[in-house]
Design a protein around this motif. Structure first.
Motif, mmCIF file in Angstrom:
data_model
loop_
_atom_site.group_PDB
_atom_site.id
_atom_site.type_symbol
_atom_site.label_atom_id
_atom_site.label_comp_id
_atom_site.label_asym_id
_atom_site.label_seq_id
_atom_site.Cartn_x
_atom_site.Cartn_y
_atom_site.Cartn_z
ATOM 1 N N PRO A 117 0.824 -1.198 0.000
ATOM 2 C CA PRO A 117 0.000 0.000 0.000
ATOM 3 C C PRO A 117 0.869 1.263 0.000
ATOM 4 O O PRO A 117 2.017 1.225 0.425
ATOM 5 C CB PRO A 117 -0.792 -0.102 1.305
ATOM 6 N N TYR A 118 0.269 2.354 -0.460
ATOM 7 C CA TYR A 118 1.042 3.580 -0.643
ATOM 8 C C TYR A 118 0.212 4.784 -0.208
ATOM 9 O O TYR A 118 -1.029 4.722 -0.160
ATOM 10 C CB TYR A 118 1.422 3.744 -2.125
ATOM 11 N N TRP A 119 0.897 5.841 0.073
ATOM 12 C CA TRP A 119 0.216 7.107 0.396
ATOM 13 C C TRP A 119 -0.477 7.586 -0.882
ATOM 14 O O TRP A 119 0.154 7.713 -1.930
ATOM 15 C CB TRP A 119 1.240 8.127 0.872
ATOM 16 N N THR A 120 -1.780 7.819 -0.793
ATOM 17 C CA THR A 120 -2.609 8.050 -1.976
ATOM 18 C C THR A 120 -2.110 9.191 -2.870
ATOM 19 O O THR A 120 -2.227 9.128 -4.088
ATOM 20 C CB THR A 120 -4.088 8.267 -1.548
ATOM 21 N N SER A 121 -1.506 10.216 -2.278
ATOM 22 C CA SER A 121 -1.080 11.372 -3.096
ATOM 23 C C SER A 121 0.011 11.025 -4.114
ATOM 24 O O SER A 121 0.128 11.705 -5.135
ATOM 25 C CB SER A 121 -0.578 12.503 -2.201
ATOM 26 N N TYR A 122 0.827 9.985 -3.839
ATOM 27 C CA TYR A 122 1.903 9.671 -4.793
ATOM 28 C C TYR A 122 1.354 9.483 -6.203
ATOM 29 O O TYR A 122 1.904 9.997 -7.168
ATOM 30 C CB TYR A 122 2.622 8.368 -4.416
ATOM 31 N N ALA A 123 0.285 8.689 -6.300
ATOM 32 C CA ALA A 123 -0.228 8.333 -7.624
ATOM 33 C C ALA A 123 -0.663 9.589 -8.380
ATOM 34 O O ALA A 123 -0.336 9.765 -9.556
ATOM 35 C CB ALA A 123 -1.388 7.354 -7.477
ATOM 36 N N ASP A 124 -1.380 10.463 -7.700
ATOM 37 C CA ASP A 124 -1.877 11.668 -8.379
ATOM 38 C C ASP A 124 -0.749 12.654 -8.683
ATOM 39 O O ASP A 124 -0.763 13.316 -9.712
ATOM 40 C CB ASP A 124 -2.993 12.310 -7.545
ATOM 41 N N ILE A 125 0.220 12.729 -7.784
ATOM 42 C CA ILE A 125 1.358 13.630 -8.034
ATOM 43 C C ILE A 125 2.132 13.142 -9.275
ATOM 44 O O ILE A 125 2.548 13.938 -10.117
ATOM 45 C CB ILE A 125 2.278 13.712 -6.787
ATOM 46 N N VAL A 126 2.285 11.824 -9.401
ATOM 47 C CA VAL A 126 2.974 11.269 -10.573
ATOM 48 C C VAL A 126 2.164 11.571 -11.836
ATOM 49 O O VAL A 126 2.697 12.033 -12.845
ATOM 50 C CB VAL A 126 3.190 9.741 -10.401
#
Ligand code: PLP
Length: 365
Positions: A117-126
């Protein structure tokens, strides 16, 4: 009207639940906020005093883009003087350090591996930088590396799982990939079991380190983050920052300076308090039937919500409406079927949380 670029990102579900919780509180309901990712402790007095002094001494003008030199030096010292000032940037929060980094290094179509699992903001920032997030478990990172891979994000201790990655897991990311590893260690002090392995030290030229004062010093609203990176990257991120925000808040930078250079006793106390809360909450959640693993770090726990609703978003809404407890649905953190509790809240709240959940689950039977 809205740009195509922005249409690909969706507002975080964290904020939806938070907004609903705030509305309920405004209506006089006694909502327990276990959704928030911030320590409940106040900022230490010596940090407050440093910010008051900064105001009194008119330290309220623009600062250099990379930050005030004393704070850069304090960050350098924290990292054993292994970085020079042109490799250190003070940013308005760790989140902006990440945002500016991706804007600076990603070209359209570049892939970024994000262990789940990952901090949700990473995906959108990428995505906002034109990149493509690639999700996999930390163990499977090597097999997802290909020609398009531009970076890997390592977040240890991890939000939301509370995992602390092992030395081998982290080393594999560096071994099977010769590009940049972005090492987010914002929860570095919150380690209860195992050890934090800052392996970027051995791979300085291939690492971008992200950190800040938000969690360790309970300074979330003051927005100070740090970036440590090879010169070329630090320069590019600084240039991006110069156009986006100029500099991090001058007053908050003086607060961060006091945080890094002052006594660390309050940090130790806070971490010990969180350990006790974790040791209380996790067995209680398991007793109720919300199965979860004992986290090793950070201040979150991921619990299986199947007993309430298999759909984690629906489960969080039920818990909020029926038990007046705000939690976070974890599907957008790469953990569907789970909800995230933050135990950065006092024991009384944690106790009432487990009592409310127990009686709700018994009634729903
Ligand atoms: N990185 C992780 C893993 C986080 O969980 C958070 C905040 O929740 C951040 C970065 C952002 O930190 P900041 O508040 O300093 O922007």
């Amino acid at each position: 009207m809205i740009s195509e670029r922005l249409k690909i990102v969706k507002p975080s579900p964290v904020f939806e639940i938070a907004a609903k919780a705030v509305r309920m509180i405004k209506n006089g309901e006694n909502v327990l906020r276990l959704d928030v990712g911030e320590p409940d402790t106040p900022v230490a007095d010596h940090i407050k005093q440093a910010m008051i002094n900064a105001v009194k001494n008119n330290k309220t003008r623009y600062t250099p883009v990379p930050g005030i030199s004393d704070l850069q030096n304090a960050v350098a010292l924290k990292y054993n003087n292994q970085y020079s000032s042109d490799e250190i940037l003070i940013t308005p929060g760790a989140k902006f350090a990440l945002y500016a980094t991706f804007q600076s290094i990603i070209n359209n179509g570049d892939e970024v591996i994000i262990p789940s699992p990952y901090w949700t903001s990473y995906a959108d920032i990428v995505k906002l930088s034109g990149g493509v997030p690639v999700f996999c478990s930390i163990e499977n990172v090597p097999e997802h590396v290909n020609k398009k891979t531009k970076a890997i994000i390592i977040n240890t201790p991890n939000n939301p799982s509370g995992e602390v990655y092992t030395e081998n897991q982290i080393a594999a990311c560096y071994k099977f990939f010769d590009g940049m590893v972005i090492f987010d260690e914002i929860y570095e002090y919150f380690v209860f079991e195992g050890k934090h392995f800052p392996l970027y030290k051995d791979y300085k030229n291939r690492s971008i380190v992200i950190n800040g004062v938000s969690k360790t010093y309970a300074m979330t609203g003051l927005r100070i983050g740090f970036l440590l990176a090879p010169k070329e990257i630090a320069k590019a991120v600084s240039s991006m920052q110069s156009h986006a925000t100029s500099n991090a808040c001058s007053i908050a930078q003086y607060g961060a300076l006091a945080a890094l250079t002052g006594s660390q006793e309050h940090v130790k106390q806070m971490v010990e308090t969180f350990r006790k809360r974790k040791d209380f909450l996790i067995p209680e959640l398991n007793k109720i039937g919300l199965k979860c693993k004992m986290p090793k770090g950070a201040f979150y726990v991921l619990a299986d919500c199947g007993l309430i609703d298999r759909d984690d978003k629906k489960a969080t809404i039920k818990i909020l409406e029926e038990c007046k407890i705000a939690t976070v649905p974890a599907a957008d953190f790469g953990a569907s079927g789970k909800i995230r509790f933050s135990y950065a809240q006092d024991m009384e709240k944690l106790r009432s949380c487990t009592e409310r959940l127990k009686s709700y689950i018994e009634k729903a039977g």
